[in-house]
Design an enzyme around this catalytic site. Structure first.
Site, PDB file in Angstrom:
ATOM      1  N   GLU A   1       0.008  -0.561   5.933  1.00 15.40           N
ATOM      2  CA  GLU A   1       1.098   0.049   6.700  1.00 15.40           C
ATOM      3  C   GLU A   1       1.021   1.566   6.660  1.00 15.40           C
ATOM      4  O   GLU A   1       1.361   2.244   7.634  1.00 15.40           O
ATOM      5  CB  GLU A   1       2.451  -0.434   6.164  1.00 15.40           C
TER       6      GLU A   1
ATOM      7  N   ASP B   1       0.842  -1.203   0.000  1.00 17.95           N
ATOM      8  CA  ASP B   1       0.000   0.000   0.000  1.00 17.95           C
ATOM      9  C   ASP B   1       0.870   1.243   0.000  1.00 17.95           C
ATOM     10  O   ASP B   1       2.001   1.240   0.507  1.00 17.95           O
ATOM     11  CB  ASP B   1      -0.971  -0.008   1.189  1.00 17.95           C
TER      12      ASP B   1
END
Length: 398
Positions: A142, A77
């Site tokens: 994250e 991500d």
């Protein structure tokens, strides 16, 4: 998919073309699964959920069935690209120009993932499969709240009886050049909110009001004036920063009813979150009772809220892991990396509860910026380091 799995640039371009803005998978895990499957990895993509948070897809892949177990951890991500007009190229095109590859996540941290995958493929091509197990732990949030990613992925893996002997996190750790720095630990992080209740009133009649900013000023001084510690052999001194003071008051002749202060502490191994909370509570109470700005008044009414999830300070003491990585860096670059605990937090703060962990990746100078990019030459250099590390680590555990 015809991408050469020994080519980190080709793998990175595949990943950059996936708009995986947190918490969206964006196709990045599908790309990674396809590549890992070609190398013989068994791939799972568990989705974790929690009320009030978005569902997040993650990836766990493992090859090998017994022996020493090395994990590589990271995330696909990325943060949003921001204003597209600030970008020289489409942030999700993976454009190569002037010896650099541009794209959101190039440095943080799709580049590190591409390099480790290519390094493993090269190791297999040249030496055969390692005598042990290799895993990929890839989270999908994250850059978000980190609730449905690495923490739950680690628990999911552990519940299936899998244990790791060591983990390398591929976050961008190098300030200026590949080989500058290995992270062998991280400072802790603790955030808090202080709310002081006052009495609203007219500034011309201060005896009828109680300005909460008077107490908040004293609290701020109590929090910051005396250093928390002097640091230690591996950690710099703990540091508290006040990040916001707000009353929500837009009038210049009204004493506000309440005031808020936000702070964050990055702390050394002199503290745990609990002992640091106790010390900060003591300082806040001291400031609330300080009579200098509020003569003749009782201590201010104060409420403290601890925000986010505190992170412990930790230090990795696994010499075989550190030596294998530092030796690989020096063998490839000729440079001896600094062993550091500086910088922010990462998912290593969760992994250290499961196995020894270190961090080493690309140069991070452009991460989260417009025109995020990495040098193509750095991708090759990092791949060589990772390949040497894989060989050294498994040799040390033969």
């Amino acid at each position: 998919m015809t991408t050469a799995l020994t080519d980190p640039l080709a793998i990175l371009v595949d990943l950059l073309r996936c708009p995986s803005v947190t918490p969206a998978e964006g196709g990045a895990l599908a790309v990674l699964e396809a590549h890992l499957s070609r190398l013989g990895f068994a791939v799972s993509r568990p989705v974790f959920r929690e009320e009030g948070t978005p569902d997040v897809e993650n990836l766990f892949a493992v090859v090998g069935t017994e022996g020493a177990h090395l994990a590589f951890a990271g995330h696909t991500d990325v943060v949003p690209p921001g204003d597209l007009g600030d970008w020289r190229h489409d942030p999700f095109a993976g454009t190569v120009e002037g010896g650099e590859v541009f794209g959101r996540g190039a440095a943080d941290m799709k580049g590190g993932i591409a390099c480790f995958l290519a390094a493993f493929a090269r190791h297999v091509e040249r030496c055969g499969a390692p005598r042990g197990r290799v895993s990929f732990l890839i989270a999908g949030d994250e850059e978000g709240p980190a609730i449905n990613g690495t923490v739950k992925l680690l628990d999911w893996v552990a519940a299936r009886g899998t244990r790791f002997d060591a983990c390398l996190v591929g976050e961008p750790t190098n300030p200026e050049a590949i080989g500058d720095m290995i992270k062998i630990g991280r400072r802790g992080s603790l955030s808090g909110e202080v709310v002081v209740e006052g009495v609203q009133g007219h500034v011309a009649y201060p005896h009828l009001a109680d300005n909460p900013l008077r107490a908040l000023t004293a609290i701020a001084m109590a929090l910051m004036e005396v250093p928390l510690d002097a640091g230690s052999e591996r950690f710099p001194p703990s540091n508290l920063e006040i990040t916001s003071i707000d009353t929500g008051n837009t009038s210049v002749n009204v004493v506000p009813a309440r005031a808020r202060l936000f702070f964050n502490v990055r702390f050394s191994d002199a503290w745990t979150p609990r002992t640091l909370m106790d010390e900060l509570q003591r300082r806040i109470a001291q400031g609330a009772g300080d009579p200098r700005l509020r003569p003749g008044r009782a201590p201010a009414s104060v409420r403290v809220t601890w925000r986010e999830r505190p992170a412990d300070a930790f230090l990795t003491r696994d010499e075989a892991l550190t030596r294998s990585l530092a030796g690989a860096v020096e063998a490839v670059t000729g440079r001896r990396p600094e062993l550091s605990t500086s910088g922010g937090t990462s998912d290593a703060r969760f992994i250290k509860d499961h196995c020894p962990v270190v961090e080493f990746g690309l140069v991070g100078k452009t991460m989260h910026m417009a025109n995020e990019r990495v040098a193509v030459a750095d991708l090759e250099l990092l791949t060589k380091i990772y390949e040497a590390f894989i060989a050294r680590w498994f040799a040390a555990h033969a």
